[in-house]
Design an enzyme around this catalytic site. Structure first.
Site, PDB file in Angstrom:
ATOM      1  N   LYS A  13       0.829  -1.214   0.000  1.00  0.00           N
ATOM      2  CA  LYS A  13       0.000   0.000   0.000  1.00  0.00           C
ATOM      3  C   LYS A  13       0.864   1.265   0.000  1.00  0.00           C
ATOM      4  CE  LYS A  13      -2.137  -1.106   3.840  1.00  0.00           C
ATOM      5  NZ  LYS A  13      -1.386  -2.343   4.131  1.00  0.00           N
ATOM      6  N   ARG A  88      -9.602   0.834   8.876  1.00  0.00           N
ATOM      7  CA  ARG A  88      -9.180  -0.531   9.172  1.00  0.00           C
ATOM      8  C   ARG A  88     -10.261  -1.290   9.932  1.00  0.00           C
ATOM      9  NH1 ARG A  88      -3.282   0.515   8.894  1.00  0.00           N
ATOM     10  NH2 ARG A  88      -2.185  -1.458   8.963  1.00  0.00           N
ATOM     11  N   ARG A 127      11.611  -5.407   4.771  1.00  0.00           N
ATOM     12  CA  ARG A 127      11.194  -4.005   4.632  1.00  0.00           C
ATOM     13  C   ARG A 127      12.090  -3.067   5.432  1.00  0.00           C
ATOM     14  NH1 ARG A 127       5.124  -1.907   5.334  1.00  0.00           N
ATOM     15  NH2 ARG A 127       5.149  -2.930   7.368  1.00  0.00           N
ATOM     16  N   ARG A 160      11.307  -1.503  10.994  1.00  0.00           N
ATOM     17  CA  ARG A 160      10.296  -1.205  11.996  1.00  0.00           C
ATOM     18  C   ARG A 160      10.255  -2.295  13.059  1.00  0.00           C
ATOM     19  NH1 ARG A 160       4.999   0.226   8.530  1.00  0.00           N
ATOM     20  NH2 ARG A 160       4.064  -0.998  10.214  1.00  0.00           N
ATOM     21  N   ARG A 171      -0.564  -9.015  13.488  1.00  0.00           N
ATOM     22  CA  ARG A 171      -1.197  -8.011  12.624  1.00  0.00           C
ATOM     23  C   ARG A 171      -2.037  -8.662  11.536  1.00  0.00           C
ATOM     24  NH1 ARG A 171       3.988  -4.864  11.164  1.00  0.00           N
ATOM     25  NH2 ARG A 171       2.672  -3.727   9.701  1.00  0.00           N
TER      26      ARG A 171
HETATM   27  P1  ADP Z   1       1.203  -1.679   7.490  1.00  0.00           P
HETATM   28  O1  ADP Z   1       1.308  -0.809   6.281  1.00  0.00           O
HETATM   29  O2  ADP Z   1       2.413  -2.508   7.706  1.00  0.00           O
HETATM   30  O3  ADP Z   1      -0.058  -2.421   7.570  1.00  0.00           O
HETATM   31  P2  ADP Z   1       0.788   0.790   8.936  1.00  0.00           P
HETATM   32  O4  ADP Z   1       2.032   1.588   8.785  1.00  0.00           O
HETATM   33  O5  ADP Z   1      -0.370   1.152   8.083  1.00  0.00           O
HETATM   34  O6  ADP Z   1       1.181  -0.732   8.755  1.00  0.00           O
HETATM   35  O7  ADP Z   1       0.298   0.800  10.432  1.00  0.00           O
HETATM   36  C1  ADP Z   1       1.177   0.463  11.490  1.00  0.00           C
HETATM   37  C2  ADP Z   1       0.390   0.292  12.763  1.00  0.00           C
HETATM   38  O8  ADP Z   1      -0.252   1.543  13.096  1.00  0.00           O
HETATM   39  C3  ADP Z   1      -0.733  -0.726  12.715  1.00  0.00           C
HETATM   40  O9  ADP Z   1      -0.287  -2.059  12.972  1.00  0.00           O
HETATM   41  C4  ADP Z   1      -1.652  -0.205  13.825  1.00  0.00           C
HETATM   42  O10 ADP Z   1      -1.142  -0.540  15.106  1.00  0.00           O
HETATM   43  C5  ADP Z   1      -1.540   1.302  13.657  1.00  0.00           C
HETATM   44  N1  ADP Z   1      -2.574   1.800  12.736  1.00  0.00           N
HETATM   45  C6  ADP Z   1      -2.372   2.303  11.483  1.00  0.00           C
HETATM   46  N2  ADP Z   1      -3.540   2.645  10.914  1.00  0.00           N
HETATM   47  C7  ADP Z   1      -4.513   2.344  11.818  1.00  0.00           C
HETATM   48  C8  ADP Z   1      -5.936   2.435  11.817  1.00  0.00           C
HETATM   49  N3  ADP Z   1      -6.607   2.905  10.758  1.00  0.00           N
HETATM   50  N4  ADP Z   1      -6.595   2.028  12.929  1.00  0.00           N
HETATM   51  C9  ADP Z   1      -5.954   1.567  14.001  1.00  0.00           C
HETATM   52  N5  ADP Z   1      -4.626   1.429  14.070  1.00  0.00           N
HETATM   53  C10 ADP Z   1      -3.896   1.814  12.992  1.00  0.00           C
HETATM   54  P1  ADP Z   2       2.135  -1.836   3.194  1.00  0.00           P
HETATM   55  O1  ADP Z   2       2.129  -0.325   3.212  1.00  0.00           O
HETATM   56  O2  ADP Z   2       0.935  -2.413   2.520  1.00  0.00           O
HETATM   57  O3  ADP Z   2       2.364  -2.439   4.541  1.00  0.00           O
HETATM   58  P2  ADP Z   2       4.712  -1.579   1.801  1.00  0.00           P
HETATM   59  O4  ADP Z   2       4.429  -0.712   0.624  1.00  0.00           O
HETATM   60  O5  ADP Z   2       5.472  -0.995   2.919  1.00  0.00           O
HETATM   61  O6  ADP Z   2       3.358  -2.294   2.309  1.00  0.00           O
HETATM   62  O7  ADP Z   2       5.471  -2.870   1.250  1.00  0.00           O
HETATM   63  C1  ADP Z   2       5.889  -3.922   2.141  1.00  0.00           C
HETATM   64  C2  ADP Z   2       7.284  -4.414   1.705  1.00  0.00           C
HETATM   65  O8  ADP Z   2       7.166  -5.123   0.474  1.00  0.00           O
HETATM   66  C3  ADP Z   2       8.295  -3.297   1.452  1.00  0.00           C
HETATM   67  O9  ADP Z   2       9.561  -3.795   1.835  1.00  0.00           O
HETATM   68  C4  ADP Z   2       8.194  -3.070  -0.057  1.00  0.00           C
HETATM   69  O10 ADP Z   2       9.433  -2.573  -0.598  1.00  0.00           O
HETATM   70  C5  ADP Z   2       7.893  -4.483  -0.558  1.00  0.00           C
HETATM   71  N1  ADP Z   2       7.014  -4.501  -1.741  1.00  0.00           N
HETATM   72  C6  ADP Z   2       5.957  -3.686  -2.017  1.00  0.00           C
HETATM   73  N2  ADP Z   2       5.351  -4.045  -3.167  1.00  0.00           N
HETATM   74  C7  ADP Z   2       6.039  -5.123  -3.645  1.00  0.00           C
HETATM   75  C8  ADP Z   2       5.908  -5.953  -4.815  1.00  0.00           C
HETATM   76  N3  ADP Z   2       4.931  -5.754  -5.701  1.00  0.00           N
HETATM   77  N4  ADP Z   2       6.788  -6.974  -4.962  1.00  0.00           N
HETATM   78  C9  ADP Z   2       7.767  -7.188  -4.031  1.00  0.00           C
HETATM   79  N5  ADP Z   2       7.942  -6.446  -2.925  1.00  0.00           N
HETATM   80  C10 ADP Z   2       7.097  -5.418  -2.723  1.00  0.00           C
END
Ligand code: ADP
Ligand code: ADP
Ligand code: ZN
Length: 216
Positions: A13, A88, A127, A160, A171
């Site tokens: 994302k 979420r 990541r 992270r 998660r």
């Molecule tokens: P990822 O992209 O790896 O899913 P995020 O960076 O979006 O993680 O979010 C990291 C953490 O921040 C989540 O695991 C949660 O604890 C918190 N968080 C983010 N967005 C929300 C939301 N919309 N509602 C509740 N908690 C959130």
């Molecule tokens: P999210 O915000 O959904 O948690 P991220 O954009 O941070 O996800 O991506 C999670 C990890 O996967 C990062 O290390 C990113 O560089 C990698 N990644 C994202 N998209 C792809 C893809 N299409 N193929 C392989 N790795 C990816």
């Protein structure tokens, strides 16, 4: 355009959000980035959010909805925005709908980046993120040009704490229980588009642009 990005942790994302927002010139609103900024600045909101984030659990709906609605009231969101990581929960989705309704607006589309669980652990373990600008890298799939440094702003990139495997599994469970119901929620509204997130980063972006009608 007003867009919501949906998908499990590690779906890509954040990665896609950067490209979409560049292409469409709309603000990228990532609740995760907002929380991490508060945590790095040690604000009271950050201290509160950190308790849940470190355990892989969701921050309370109340706190999360408050920061997002405050952000959406900014002038730069009037003609469009991309929400990444929000909503979420169904409670959050309802709060977003009510807010937009009072503003006489509505979402254009929800993009679900679909990635099976098997891919997630490898993506998360490699990541690395930039806390300054929110850019996301992967040591194998998307490495930065200079090791350990963000391509965009030159800051150090870090792993992270909540990307360790045990927390990622927590998660994923929470995603299945609390966030997956949103797929049906947006499908029923007729605004869900499903994108295959297993392809290479550029190919995923091309498919998103096609769905958005912006593949020029
Ligand atoms: P990822 O992209 O790896 O899913 P995020 O960076 O979006 O993680 O979010 C990291 C953490 O921040 C989540 O695991 C949660 O604890 C918190 N968080 C983010 N967005 C929300 C939301 N919309 N509602 C509740 N908690 C959130
Ligand atoms: P999210 O915000 O959904 O948690 P991220 O954009 O941070 O996800 O991506 C999670 C990890 O996967 C990062 O290390 C990113 O560089 C990698 N990644 C994202 N998209 C792809 C893809 N299409 N193929 C392989 N790795 C990816
Ligand atoms: Zn950066």
């Amino acid at each position: 355009m007003k867009i919501v990005l949906l998908g499990p942790p590690g779906a890509g994302k954040g990665t896609q959000a950067k490209s979409i927002c560049n292409r469409l010139s709309i603000p990228h609103i990532s609740t995760g980035d907002i929380f991490r900024k508060h945590i790095s600045e040690n604000t009271s909101l950050g201290i509160e959010a950190k308790k849940s984030i470190d355990k892989g659990q969701l921050v309370s709906d109340e706190l999360t909805i408050r920061i997002v609605l405050e952000r959406l009231k900014n002038e730069d969101c009037k003609s469009g925005f991309l929400l990444d990581g929000f909503p979420r929960t169904v409670v959050q989705a309802n709060a977003l709908d009510s807010f937009l309704e009072t503003e006489g607006q509505k979402l254009d589309t929800t993009l679900l980046i679909d990635v099976p669980k098997d891919f997630i652990i490898e993506r998360m373990s490699g990541r690395r993120v930039c806390l300054t600008c929110g850019a996301s890298y992967h040591i194998k799939f998307n490495p930065p040009i200079f090791e350990g440094k963000c391509d965009i702003c030159g800051s150090d990139i870090i792993q992270r704490k909540d990307d360790e495997e045990k927390t990622v599994r927590e998660r994923l469970d929470i995603y299945n229980q609390q966030t997956e119901p949103l797929i049906k929620y947006y499908r029923d509204k007729g605004i869900l588009a499903v994108i295959d997130g297993t392809q290479a980063i550029n190919d995923v972006f091309k498919n998103i642009c096609k769905v958005l009608g912006r593949d020029n």
